[in-house]
Scaffold this active site. Structure first.
Site, PDB file in Angstrom:
ATOM      1  CG  HIS A 340     -34.670  -6.571   0.737  1.00 32.46           C
ATOM      2  ND1 HIS A 340     -33.679  -6.761   1.675  1.00 32.46           N
ATOM      3  CD2 HIS A 340     -35.634  -7.483   1.026  1.00 32.46           C
ATOM      4  CE1 HIS A 340     -34.031  -7.740   2.491  1.00 32.46           C
ATOM      5  NE2 HIS A 340     -35.214  -8.199   2.122  1.00 32.46           N
ATOM      6  CD  GLU A 341     -39.188  -7.357  -0.388  1.00 35.09           C
ATOM      7  OE1 GLU A 341     -39.157  -8.595  -0.540  1.00 35.09           O
ATOM      8  OE2 GLU A 341     -39.093  -6.813   0.735  1.00 35.09           O
ATOM      9  CG  HIS A 344     -35.841 -11.767  -1.037  1.00 25.64           C
ATOM     10  ND1 HIS A 344     -34.983 -12.603  -0.358  1.00 25.64           N
ATOM     11  CD2 HIS A 344     -36.246 -10.833  -0.131  1.00 25.64           C
ATOM     12  CE1 HIS A 344     -34.881 -12.178   0.898  1.00 25.64           C
ATOM     13  NE2 HIS A 344     -35.631 -11.106   1.062  1.00 25.64           N
ATOM     14  CD  GLU A 363     -35.322 -11.526   4.659  1.00 26.41           C
ATOM     15  OE1 GLU A 363     -35.026 -10.474   4.046  1.00 26.41           O
ATOM     16  OE2 GLU A 363     -36.306 -12.221   4.340  1.00 26.41           O
TER      17      GLU A 363
HETATM   18 ZN   LIG Z   1     -36.337  -9.867   2.650  1.00 28.80          ZN
END
Ligand SMILES: [Zn+2]
Length: 932
Positions: A340-341, A344, A363
């Site tokens: 997830h990070e 991003h 998100e």
């Molecule tokens: Zn996030």
């Protein structure tokens, strides 16, 4: 308060920051010097920027065109904003440089804060920043809005023997004594800090004793980026390293995990995930990772994880894995956070939302991307998925999508894209819905378009807005360009309608006729049929259908886009079929009775999950019977896959929770559950084998857990036997995957001794996995005295994240539920005060909102706690008691949560009344037919 009053004026915008930050780990302070280059767009006699109240501002100078000095005075400082008055004003279309010195305490959370660890009996400190969304202003004065991007040149001064980290790689590092080689702006920045060093007994300037010698680390200048992504860390870090070769340019980039020496050996798994996922994302987005390096730094008292560009920061308990005691669910959880990070780094960091109202875009996307990188099987051109066996994509449907569907079926839900107006609303809005529904609607779109086309569109979008800011429609435009389809039309009603923000989603009902099916859409609400006013929206529904072909193998068609209230689809209704085939649609599909006689083997895992999930939700909303769900479970009882079993289990827990005070139904359900899981335990045994695939290991854990819950005596005895061996020092007696069910079982069937043992494991040095298992075990006790002891322990010894976890575990324990509710009423003020930070509500709740796992402390936590306390209650007396308690209180910060809580109790009351007899009858029939 209106949205605009939070926003900075637009007369000037930043172009470049030159930041020097000195970290003093002995006095737990920091000071800094910031030079901010501005573009002046109109004649300006004032400049406004953000600075947290904790920053003590020193000298300010403003230099305009032709090196002209403008006298600058702080004319206003309020709401984390500083306004400078300038004399003379700055002229339009010019440039200016603002120089500021400042100092601050290191904070205990958010902003630039410290953590510590023990080494040889000494407490050793280190720091890391935690800035998203609005704490960069607590680290340096800045124009702290995501759209005000600038380049950053960063210099960090620290004691020799520590490591300085920032977004970009190190350009040079030298002793502070040799700063004379520097010149220009940097020299100006130094002089303030160096003067401080000298005043503070600066023997270290030219070396001296190593403890007090200082060094300066100069980092390369960054590309344009948002302030909330700027990161610093300083401490005695060690690192492990790997690298990857860019599939686009062939360039080799280093990838590192930094942590303190006590934990660095537990970070290998996080590094492995990073190493595998970065090149995969390059291929998926067709954009090379834009920075020269990617580091991750692990901190012990961090609140979550943050996607700072080039320097991800994460909490130790979310990232560490003891390689010799690793369980699958911990491996999955770490991988979920890190993918997830890392997602991003492109989606969020290269291209950033214009303002926080579009947070869901960031998100939702990062959430779904991590899952795609794992295991989506349809993308054959990328066979290098991280762990295809984990079946993460199906798990998303079972977990995140189910959670969002449940929340969004209430009248008290909220839209995922929100206008930020009343600051009291913000924390309530950025709950799991923004992440889960956001991710779900993107997953639906991706399934409809095909993953390749979807990713192509994402790539078009990212390339068009490199280093810029965007709103939701920019993404839809990118995908439209790549696919030639009107994406905005398709997606609009899932997010908003005619400019108004929209909640909810549809339910599909079907009636069969010769040659096909009539399909109709209506809004789905847990209250039952929506009345006209609630049922005006027509969604554009990607209507995938699983229909079996002649050879009985199932095939999924995804061709239909339903844009009207009713349509007719040609279909052979004599053969099994299912709407929402593949379970990728964000809607409910009514289950028709005939399907209860179907052959489970016709349907793939995702469809079996869909049947279970939809049949239970439809029963809850009184469109069908709860016994229909039980029939599906009975029908699927020979399922081979873990996720199928987990969906059955989750549904059974829901049903069991509805009848938690109905003894007869409880007993019947327990017997049913025992009949399901006991044979599984017999088949799978207790010990993992090296050749077991992850699905088998997880199924074994689930079966043992549920058999023990259902009171299967052999299983309870076996877990007790293993715990006894474990307690006498035989660590290997309990597999890491069985810690939780074993600990819970011994506490549930034990006494004070076992409870105390768990308290020691929870407090003592142990793996995050063992500590979490011990916490859950303490909360699972059935002894009223021990429940009270657990609550007392909570009150005195537990804070932040753990408090909520304890609370939720107690809520899940029917023996504790009433005691916990009573405790909540009696200790309300104390509980509320635990969640009250020192910052205003706006920043506090916004701060907690950016974590995917948003149970940090603050208003969001309180909201979650409130919901968790009462959402299993199902009597009229309960609802009256809750209403009466909150009647006289100021409920603004949690008004939405309170409304949702009252609504779910109401739904429970009706559901229970409608289904009690139905479930009793079905269980009696089942017992008779099975002879149990
Ligand atoms: Zn996030």
């Amino acid at each position: 308060m209106s949205e605009t009053s939070f926003r900075l004026p637009t007369n000037v915008t930043p172009v470049h920051y030159d930041l020097t930050l000195r970290t003093d780990l002995k006095s737990l302070t920091f000071d800094g010097s910031a030079s901010i280059e501005l573009e002046v767009h109109e004649d300006s006699s004032t400049i406004a920027f953000n600075a947290h109240d904790g920053l003590v501002l020193g000298d300010v100078t403003v230099i305009g065109a032709a090196q002209r000095c403008h006298r600058a005075m702080v004319s206003e400082r309020a709401n984390e904003r500083v306004t400078l008055s300038l004399d003379p004003p700055l002229p339009a279309e010019s440039k200016a440089l603002v120089n500021l010195n400042y100092s601050s305490q290191l904070r205990t959370n958010m902003g630039y804060h410290y953590s510590s660890y023990e080494s040889d009996g000494q407490t050793v400190f280190y720091t890391a920043t935690e800035s998203a969304p609005i704490y960069a202003r607590a680290v340096f004065p800045c124009m702290d809005e995501p759209s005000l991007k600038a380049t950053f040149a960063i210099h960090m001064i620290s004691r020799i023997g520590t490591v300085n980290l920032s977004n970009m790689p190190v350009e040079s590092e030298e002793l502070c004594g040799s700063v004379n080689t520097k010149s220009g702006v940097l020299m100006g920045a130094y002089s303030f800090l160096l003067a401080k060093l000298r005043l503070g007994g600066g023997s270290g300037l030219s070396g001296g004793s190593s403890g007090d010698a200082w060094k300066i680390t100069n980092f390369k200048t960054s590309p344009k980026m948002s302030t909330y992504l700027v990161a610093f860390a300083n401490g005695p870090f060690e690192f492990i390293e790997s690298s990857y070769k860019s599939p686009i340019s062939g360039m080799v980039r280093p990838l590192r995990i930094y942590a303190t020496p006590d934990i660095i050996q537990q970070t290998q798994w996080a590094l492995d995930v990073t190493t595998r996922v970065v090149p995969l994302y390059e291929k998926m987005f067709d954009i090379e990772f834009p920075l020269p390096k990617l580091d991750t730094v692990i901190a012990s008292n961090y609140l979550g994880a943050a996607e700072n560009w080039g320097l991800i920061t994460g909490r130790a308990s979310d990232y560490l894995l003891d390689p010799s005691r690793a369980d699958i669910s911990s491996r999955k959880a770490i991988a979920a956070i890190q993918t997830h990070e890392v997602a991003h780094q492109w989606f969020g960091d290269v291209v950033t939302m214009e303002w926080w109202d579009n947070l869901w875009l960031n998100e939702g996307f990062a959430t779904i991307m991590g899952d795609m990188a794992f295991s989506y099987r349809n993308l054959l051109s990328m066979n290098n998925r991280i762990e295809p066996d984990w079946n993460v994509y199906a798990e998303f449907g079972a977990k995140q999508q189910s959670a969002a569907l449940a929340l969004d079926a209430r009248k008290s839900s909220h839209p995922i894209e929100v206008a930020i107006e009343d600051p009291n609303m913000i924390g309530q809005i950025f709950d799991s819905l923004s992440y889960s529904k956001g991710g779900s609607v993107m997953r639906m779109l991706s399934a409809y378009l095909g993953e390749e086309a979807f990713l192509k569109g994402v790539s078009v979008y990212l390339k068009k807005h490199l280093f810029g800011n965007t709103v939701t429609n920019d993404l839809w435009d990118g995908i439209s360009e790549a696919t030639g389809r009107p994406i905005q039309d398709i997606m609009d009603n899932w997010i908003r309608k005619a400019g108004l923000l929209l909640t909810g989603y549809p339910m599909i009902t079907v009636s069969e006729s010769s040659g096909g099916i009539h399909v109709r859409q209506d809004r789905f609400l847990l209250h039952g049929a929506a009345d006209e006013a609630d049922n005006e929206t027509i969604w554009q529904i990607p209507l995938s259908i699983t229909a079996s072909g002649d050879d009985q193998a199932s095939a999924v068609h995804r061709d239909f886009l339903m844009i009207d209230r009713e349509i007719f689809i040609e279909l052979d209704v004599e053969k099994p079929y299912k709407l929402n085939g593949g379970n990728t649609g964000f809607y409910r599909a009514a289950v028709i009775a005939a399907e209860l006689g179907l052959q489970p083997s016709v349907f793939v895992l995702e469809d079996r999950i869909g049947f279970l999930s939809d049949s239970l939700a439809l029963a809850q909303a009184s469109y069908s019977k709860t016994s229909d769900f039980l029939k599906f479970v009975h029908l699927f009882r020979h399922d081979k896959e873990y996720l199928g079993w987990r969906q059955m289990t989750n549904g059974l827990v829901e049903v069991s929770s509805l009848f938690w005070e109905d003894k007869g139904v409880q007993n019947g359900l327990q017997a049913f559950q025992a009949s399901l899981f006991s044979p599984l335990v017999k088949r799978l045994g207790y010990d993992n084998d090296d050749s077991d695939d992850p699905d088998i290991i997880q199924l074994r854990t689930l079966a043992i857990t549920q058999a023990a819950n259902a009171g299967v005596i052999e299983v309870i005895h076996e877990l007790q036997r293993r715990y006894a061996a474990f307690s006498s020092g035989e660590q290997g007696a309990i597999s890491p995957d069985l810690l939780l069910p074993t600990f819970k079982t011994v506490v549930q069937h034990g006494g004070l001794k076992e409870w105390e043992a768990m308290k020691n494991i929870f407090r003592g040095p142990s793996t995050p996995n063992a500590s979490a298992a011990a916490l859950n075990a303490m909360a699972s006790t059935r002894d009223p005295n021990l429940i009270e002891k657990t609550l007392a322990f909570l009150k005195s010894d537990v804070f932040g994240q753990d408090l909520y976890r304890f609370w939720k575990a107690l809520r899940d324990n029917p023996f504790a539920r009433r005691i916990v509710a009573k405790h909540f009423f009696q200790n309300f003020d104390h509980i509320a005060s635990k969640y009250d930070g020192d910052v205003n509500i706006f920043s506090r709740v916004l701060a907690v909102s950016t974590s995917r796992f948003n149970s940090k402390f603050g208003a969001v936590d309180f909201v979650a706690l409130l919901k968790a306390t009462f959402d299993r209650f199902c009597t009229k007396a309960d609802i009256e008691e809750v209403e009466a308690f909150f009647k006289e209180r100021d409920t603004r910060v949690y008004s939405l949560a309170l409304a949702q809580t009252l609504e779910i109790i109401q739904i429970n009351i009706r559901w229970r009344a409608e289904s009690l007899e139905d479930v009793e009858t079905w269980l009696t029939k089942w017992r008779l037919s099975e002879g149990v």
